[in-house]
Scaffold this motif. Structure first.
Motif, PDB file in Angstrom:
ATOM      1  N   ALA A 108       0.840  -0.849   0.154  1.00 38.93           N
ATOM      2  CA  ALA A 108       0.444   0.075   0.001  1.00 38.93           C
ATOM      3  C   ALA A 108       0.794   1.388   0.360  1.00 38.93           C
ATOM      4  O   ALA A 108       0.628   2.911   0.208  1.00 38.93           O
ATOM      5  N   ALA A 109       2.036   1.098  -0.241  1.00 42.85           N
ATOM      6  CA  ALA A 109       2.881   2.319   0.502  1.00 42.85           C
ATOM      7  C   ALA A 109       3.441   2.407  -1.879  1.00 42.85           C
ATOM      8  O   ALA A 109       4.201   1.741  -2.009  1.00 42.85           O
ATOM      9  N   THR A 110       4.332   3.626  -1.198  1.00 40.95           N
ATOM     10  CA  THR A 110       4.738   4.423  -2.716  1.00 40.95           C
ATOM     11  C   THR A 110       6.219   4.201  -2.356  1.00 40.95           C
ATOM     12  O   THR A 110       6.498   3.282  -0.884  1.00 40.95           O
ATOM     13  N   GLU A 111       6.926   4.189  -2.844  1.00 51.60           N
ATOM     14  CA  GLU A 111       8.368   3.477  -3.600  1.00 51.60           C
ATOM     15  C   GLU A 111       9.270   4.328  -2.489  1.00 51.60           C
ATOM     16  O   GLU A 111      10.180   3.941  -1.355  1.00 51.60           O
ATOM     17  N   ARG A 112       8.822   5.381  -2.362  1.00 53.97           N
ATOM     18  CA  ARG A 112       9.617   6.441  -1.644  1.00 53.97           C
ATOM     19  C   ARG A 112       9.133   5.540   0.386  1.00 53.97           C
ATOM     20  O   ARG A 112       9.924   6.331   1.174  1.00 53.97           O
ATOM     21  N   GLU A 113       8.021   5.942   0.357  1.00 55.92           N
ATOM     22  CA  GLU A 113       7.099   5.717   1.123  1.00 55.92           C
ATOM     23  C   GLU A 113       7.996   3.994   1.775  1.00 55.92           C
ATOM     24  O   GLU A 113       8.215   4.155   3.427  1.00 55.92           O
ATOM     25  N   GLN A 114       7.832   3.082   1.009  1.00 52.64           N
ATOM     26  CA  GLN A 114       8.478   2.053   1.207  1.00 52.64           C
ATOM     27  C   GLN A 114       9.763   2.308   2.049  1.00 52.64           C
ATOM     28  O   GLN A 114      10.506   1.751   2.721  1.00 52.64           O
ATOM     29  N   ALA A 115      10.641   2.853   1.564  1.00 53.65           N
ATOM     30  CA  ALA A 115      12.581   2.790   2.013  1.00 53.65           C
ATOM     31  C   ALA A 115      12.065   3.679   3.246  1.00 53.65           C
ATOM     32  O   ALA A 115      13.076   3.785   4.161  1.00 53.65           O
ATOM     33  N   PHE A 116      11.132   5.061   3.516  1.00 54.26           N
ATOM     34  CA  PHE A 116      10.766   4.854   4.800  1.00 54.26           C
ATOM     35  C   PHE A 116      10.344   4.713   5.891  1.00 54.26           C
ATOM     36  O   PHE A 116      11.065   4.376   6.730  1.00 54.26           O
ATOM     37  N   CYS A 386      30.097   0.088  -2.660  1.00 52.30           N
ATOM     38  CA  CYS A 386      29.243   2.052  -2.454  1.00 52.30           C
ATOM     39  C   CYS A 386      28.012   2.231  -2.410  1.00 52.30           C
ATOM     40  O   CYS A 386      27.268   1.336  -3.308  1.00 52.30           O
ATOM     41  N   GLU A 387      27.178   1.690  -1.734  1.00 53.90           N
ATOM     42  CA  GLU A 387      25.363   2.245  -1.228  1.00 53.90           C
ATOM     43  C   GLU A 387      25.548   3.592  -1.529  1.00 53.90           C
ATOM     44  O   GLU A 387      25.455   4.714  -1.307  1.00 53.90           O
ATOM     45  N   TRP A 388      23.767   4.078  -2.736  1.00 50.24           N
ATOM     46  CA  TRP A 388      23.700   4.618  -2.677  1.00 50.24           C
ATOM     47  C   TRP A 388      23.129   5.644  -2.047  1.00 50.24           C
ATOM     48  O   TRP A 388      22.214   5.074  -0.550  1.00 50.24           O
ATOM     49  N   GLY A 389      23.145   6.682  -1.967  1.00 49.63           N
ATOM     50  CA  GLY A 389      22.758   7.266  -0.348  1.00 49.63           C
ATOM     51  C   GLY A 389      20.991   7.824  -0.371  1.00 49.63           C
ATOM     52  O   GLY A 389      20.251   7.782  -1.320  1.00 49.63           O
ATOM     53  N   SER A 390      20.332   8.348   0.372  1.00 50.48           N
ATOM     54  CA  SER A 390      19.221   8.507   0.334  1.00 50.48           C
ATOM     55  C   SER A 390      19.094  10.614   1.408  1.00 50.48           C
ATOM     56  O   SER A 390      20.223  10.832   1.915  1.00 50.48           O
ATOM     57  N   THR A 394      20.640  11.830  -2.254  1.00 47.52           N
ATOM     58  CA  THR A 394      20.315  10.978  -3.028  1.00 47.52           C
ATOM     59  C   THR A 394      20.931  11.650  -4.283  1.00 47.52           C
ATOM     60  O   THR A 394      21.179  12.332  -4.504  1.00 47.52           O
ATOM     61  N   GLY A 395      21.482   9.955  -5.043  1.00 50.87           N
ATOM     62  CA  GLY A 395      22.037  10.035  -6.660  1.00 50.87           C
ATOM     63  C   GLY A 395      23.474  10.112  -5.660  1.00 50.87           C
ATOM     64  O   GLY A 395      23.829  10.537  -6.925  1.00 50.87           O
ATOM     65  N   LEU A 396      24.160   9.863  -4.704  1.00 47.87           N
ATOM     66  CA  LEU A 396      25.630   9.884  -4.253  1.00 47.87           C
ATOM     67  C   LEU A 396      25.952   9.245  -3.950  1.00 47.87           C
ATOM     68  O   LEU A 396      25.113   7.732  -2.740  1.00 47.87           O
ATOM     69  N   LEU A 397      26.906   8.699  -4.451  1.00 47.86           N
ATOM     70  CA  LEU A 397      27.170   6.930  -3.390  1.00 47.86           C
ATOM     71  C   LEU A 397      27.952   7.366  -1.909  1.00 47.86           C
ATOM     72  O   LEU A 397      28.997   8.474  -2.111  1.00 47.86           O
TER      73      LEU A 397
END
Length: 507
Positions: A108-116, A386-390, A394-397
């Motif tokens: 039921a969550a959007t992609e951004r809500e899932q990350a949150f 290295c993981e992508w940031g949030s 966002t947009g940076l390793l």
């Protein structure tokens, strides 16, 4: 309120460095919340939901994550109710049931809500909405003095409840919040210094006390009833019967004590932190016995001591629990402070805490009245991925995977690298931009969230030590790793070895 509104606010907060802008955004959100959502929202914003830990790890979260919803529909109350169900799920088959609950929630969550939601459940929500900023926002939203809100939050140990009271209650109700035996308060925190003498210069005459590598505890006794809380104010009384027995034996009726507990070896020295935490976090009894050491007293037999000078509180502690008082000396002499620091290190402890003798107990605050001093360890390790940031990253390793050299192939291929931890701390904007470009040039493979690279980049990190870990093949994990600098002058073959890092473990 829709969860999407709260998530958008976290993104706005993460995207700015301005404390004032963060406070304004959070205050605006708090004003728009329904009263029933205020405490819940505050807990979500700092990744400390009112339900506490609900038994979800990365594996469970990943297993439950499906296709996101196209449009937002979840409310703050919906997420709170799902966390209630997760918290209540226990026993046989509970793992599968938790995944089923999560699947319904994330569907039921959007992609951004899932990350949150993942960030909240895993305690890795990096929004910039730290408690201090959020406390200021509560004061702004409620039009109350910041000091009044801060003190109520400290003494109640509940920022969410304080926010609700500040926004919906009266000034008198907020001011009436006080110290209550049996209700935990936020612990006083310490700043840092490079040496005991430097710390003493900042505090003046001080109590120079051993800094133990244990678990922080706050112990409340009301008559025969003893309750024990962690640094995060979670109750763990049932896990520490030996500490309950010690406190019941003290010559007091009511008391609140601040201290540490840790496992000791046969010679009375400290066992590794990991052993203390394994015993501390266990619901079942373990063979290791945890010994309490107290360094402060906040209340005794109807008398609140928060605003009394430290020297007075130490006197009370010496009278009621001399055998359990943490080792230390009161001095204004830098040479004495340095000697106590050396003695603490020689005894296997982390260092010392230097405390101004005239200071009050500032619950929840990190000021210059308590200053911790412990040696900083630096090592050169190799970046493996290295993981992508949030949020603002966002947009940076961002989050680095760190590996130590294994020349003999004890834990893998000879001359290979053994992962020993991750860190995103210590990275400046310039370093983030540089490594985002550089690591994509060195890329060997990637997933949606991570870029694996050729193991050729050496980075100098500072750590507080290592701890035993079954998560990594070398059997250890770095503690509080942060980036100092990249070492362009070093080849990966010159990095520190897994054997060197493992030697930091106390036998």
């Amino acid at each position: 309120m829709l969860l999407a509104e709260l998530v958008k606010t976290t993104d706005d907060v993460a995207s700015t460095r301005s404390r004032l802008a963060k406070v304004d955004a959070l205050a605006d959100l708090l004003r728009r919340l329904e009263p029933g959502d205020i405490a819940t929202a505050v807990g979500l914003l700092i990744a400390q939901p009112r339900q506490g830990r609900v038994g979800i790890g990365w594996r469970g979260m990943t297993a439950a994550m499906g296709e996101p919803a196209a449009e937002p529909s979840l409310t703050v109350a919906d997420l709170d109710a799902a966390l209630d169900r997760l918290h209540a799920t226990a026993g046989a088959g509970s793992a599968a049931e938790r995944v089923a609950i999560l699947r319904l929630l994330t569907a039921a969550a959007t992609e951004r809500e899932q990350a949150f939601i993942a960030g909240v459940l895993l305690g890795e929500l990096r929004t910039g909405a730290l408690e201090g900023v959020l406390t200021d926002a509560v004061a702004r939203a409620a039009d109350r003095p910041v000091d009044a809100v801060r003190r109520a939050a400290m003494l109640s140990g509940d920022l969410g409840g304080t926010a609700l009271l500040a926004i919906t209650g009266s000034a008198a109700q907020l001011d009436a919040v006080g110290l209550v035996v049996g209700r935990p308060v936020q612990p006083m925190l310490a700043a840092t210094a490079a040496s005991a003498s430097a710390a003493l210069e900042a505090t003046g005459e001080a109590s120079v006390e051993y800094k133990l590598d244990g678990a922080r505890i706050q112990v409340h006794r009301l008559g025969d009833v003893v309750r024990i809380y962690t640094r995060t104010l979670a109750e763990v009384t049932h896990r520490l019967p030996e500490v309950v027995e010690v406190v019941r034996g003290l010559p007091v009726r009511d008391v609140i004590l601040d201290g540490e507990t840790l496992a000791l070896d046969e010679d009375g020295g400290p066992r590794p932190f990991q052993e203390t935490m394994a015993r501390f976090g266990a619901d079942a009894a373990r063979a290791a016995v945890l010994h309490p050491w107290f360094f402060d007293v906040l209340h005794i037999d109807g008398r609140n001591l928060l605003d009394e000078p430290l020297v007075t509180r130490i006197g009370v502690l010496e009278r009621i629990a001399p055998e359990y008082r943490i080792p230390g000396e009161i001095t204004a002499d830098a040479a004495v402070a340095e000697r106590v620091s050396r003695d603490a290190l020689a005894a296997g402890h982390e260092g010392v805490v230097v405390k101004a003798v005239g200071s009050a107990y500032a619950a929840g605050r990190r000021g210059s009245n308590w200053i911790k001093v412990k040696p900083v360890l630096t090592y050169d390790v190799v970046v493996l991925a290295c993981e992508w940031g949030s949020g603002r990253r966002t947009g940076l390793l961002s989050n680095l995977h760190l590996g130590a050299l294994d020349p003999a192939g004890e834990f893998g291929e000879p001359g290979g690298y053994v992962m020993v931890g991750k860190t995103f701390k210590g990275l400046t904007d310039a370093l983030l931009r540089w490594q985002t470009e550089r690591f994509q040039e060195l890329e060997v493979r990637r997933t949606a969230g991570t870029v694996w690279v050729e193991p050729v980049t050496v980075v100098e990190i500072a750590i507080d030590g290592v701890q035993r870990s079954s998560r990594y093949p070398g059997g250890i994990a770095l503690r509080f790793a942060r980036v100092k600098r990249y070492r362009d002058d070093k080849a990966a073959a010159e990095a520190d070895t897994i054997q060197t890092l493992r030697a930091l473990l106390r036998s």
